[in-house]
Design an enzyme around this catalytic site. Structure first.
Site, short mmCIF file in Angstrom:
data_model
loop_
_atom_site.label_atom_id
_atom_site.label_comp_id
_atom_site.label_asym_id
_atom_site.label_seq_id
_atom_site.Cartn_x
_atom_site.Cartn_y
_atom_site.Cartn_z
N ASP A 1 -7.09 -3.38 20.97
CA ASP A 1 -5.74 -3.62 21.48
C ASP A 1 -5.54 -2.87 22.79
O ASP A 1 -5.97 -1.71 22.93
CB ASP A 1 -4.70 -3.15 20.47
CG ASP A 1 -3.29 -3.28 21.03
OD1 ASP A 1 -2.86 -4.43 21.25
OD2 ASP A 1 -2.64 -2.24 21.24
N TYR B 1 -0.98 0.94 30.03
CA TYR B 1 -1.88 2.06 29.77
C TYR B 1 -2.65 2.44 31.04
O TYR B 1 -3.69 1.88 31.36
CB TYR B 1 -2.85 1.74 28.65
CG TYR B 1 -2.20 1.37 27.33
CD1 TYR B 1 -0.89 1.77 27.03
CD2 TYR B 1 -2.89 0.63 26.38
CE1 TYR B 1 -0.30 1.43 25.83
CE2 TYR B 1 -2.30 0.30 25.17
CZ TYR B 1 -1.01 0.70 24.90
OH TYR B 1 -0.43 0.36 23.70
N LYS C 1 -0.74 -6.94 26.06
CA LYS C 1 0.72 -7.02 26.03
C LYS C 1 1.28 -7.56 27.34
O LYS C 1 0.61 -7.50 28.37
CB LYS C 1 1.30 -5.64 25.71
CG LYS C 1 0.74 -5.09 24.39
CD LYS C 1 1.29 -3.73 24.05
CE LYS C 1 0.64 -3.23 22.77
NZ LYS C 1 -0.76 -2.79 22.97
N GLY D 1 -0.35 3.79 16.03
CA GLY D 1 -0.01 5.21 15.96
C GLY D 1 0.14 5.74 14.55
O GLY D 1 1.12 6.43 14.26
N SER E 1 0.85 10.10 17.08
CA SER E 1 0.34 10.70 18.32
C SER E 1 -0.57 11.89 18.06
O SER E 1 -0.76 12.75 18.93
CB SER E 1 1.49 11.12 19.26
OG SER E 1 2.22 10.00 19.67
N GLY E 2 -1.12 11.96 16.85
CA GLY E 2 -2.08 13.01 16.52
C GLY E 2 -1.55 14.13 15.67
O GLY E 2 -2.32 14.94 15.14
N LEU F 1 -0.38 14.28 12.70
CA LEU F 1 -0.80 14.26 11.30
C LEU F 1 -2.24 14.72 11.08
O LEU F 1 -2.62 15.04 9.95
CB LEU F 1 -0.61 12.87 10.71
CG LEU F 1 0.78 12.55 10.17
CD1 LEU F 1 0.92 11.07 9.86
CD2 LEU F 1 1.06 13.38 8.92
#
Length: 286
Positions: A44, A49, A75, A233, A237-238, A240
């Site tokens: 994706d 980006y 997108k 996500g 964004s990291g 967790l």
């Protein structure tokens, strides 16, 4: 698993656009190659980006791979111009500053029918491919447009929605939907009769840190219609998995405390937080 996707796991290309830091070219290309070697066949991307950088790098990394063996989604909603600007000065709502290390090309919001066609044509060139399988309309939500988001949604309804329905009918793309960070735009789209989306990308709302609305309200509606959701996500964004960021910004003490409590529960059952996911079916059954 949705029939549009080749596997349960996919590769989200935002970091290839120099998300948070200046990533060396070889590191970016090696990351995609490692994903391919591990069996990933869904990739994706988005023009946003790094102002096209992620698509350029993915196009380079996948060049030479058998095109029929993988699925690409990207997108629409942003046009990348040859004109330059300061990446630090872009108004990207809650994502402001996230791609400050990307290309300096000017990013223009455009959800019109013509803008949709232009965006796809440019993505095809950057990705070095003859087709894009799935197209998501990007960030059509409150986190980018505040109280104006309904007006922007209406622009997309009259433009991008019609363009993507047409491209799907003509067989140019296999599917389309919204790629957003909030459930409300998807709910609004599902309430309309005319557009015919068949898959959505929902980021940050189906995680152990935030899942109530996605579980209780949205996921059952999507499942009832036989549509699909790509979970973006999943690690917030990291945060967790021990990272410093939550929702594209440094995590607050409250979030870090919640992560610690989740980890303690996961440790009790000898699993990692990255292996534990919310299940809407369990919530629905009580």
């Amino acid at each position: 698993m949705n029939t549009l996707l080749p596997s349960k796991l996919g590769f989200g290309a935002a970091p290839l656009g120099n998300m948070f830091r200046d990533i060396p070219e070889q590191e970016a290309l090696a990351t995609v190659e490692a994903a391919w070697t591990a069996g990933i066949r869904y990739f994706d991307n988005a023009p946003l980006y790094g102002a096209g950088l992620a698509e350029l790098r993915m196009g380079e990394a996948l060049a030479g791979k058998p095109r029929d063996e993988y699925v690409i989604s990207t997108k629409v909603g942003r046009i990348i111009l040859d004109e330059v600007e300061s990446p630090q000065d872009r108004d990207l709502g809650e994502k402001s500053g996230v791609f400050q290390h990307g290309r300096p090309n000017k990013v223009v919001n455009d959800y019109s029918e013509d803008g949709t066609y232009r965006s796809i044509e440019a993505s095809l060139k950057r990705l070095r491919t003859d087709r894009i399988d799935i197209v998501f309309i990007h960030d059509l939500a409150q986190d980018f447009y505040g109280d104006r988001w309904i007006g922007v949604f209406e622009t997309a309804r009259l433009g991008a929605f019609k363009a993507l329905d047409r491209l799907k009918d003509e067989g140019v793309i296999k599917g389309w939907g919204l790629g957003v960070n909030h459930v409300e735009p998807i709910e609004l789209l599902l309430a309309l009769d005319e557009p015919r989306p068949n898959i959505f990308l929902l980021a940050g709302r189906y995680t152990l840190l935030d899942h109530d609305r996605a579980l209780q309200r949205l996921t059952p509606k999507v499942a009832e219609r036989g549509l699909g959701i790509v979970v973006g996500g999943p690690y917030s964004s990291g945060a967790l998995v021990g990272g410093p960021n939550f929702e594209y910004a440094p995590a607050s003490p409250a979030i870090l405390d919640k992560v610690a409590r989740i980890k303690a529960i996961a440790d009790r059952y000898a699993i990692g937080p990255n292996a534990a996911v919310p299940d809407w079916r369990c919530r629905a059954s009580g």
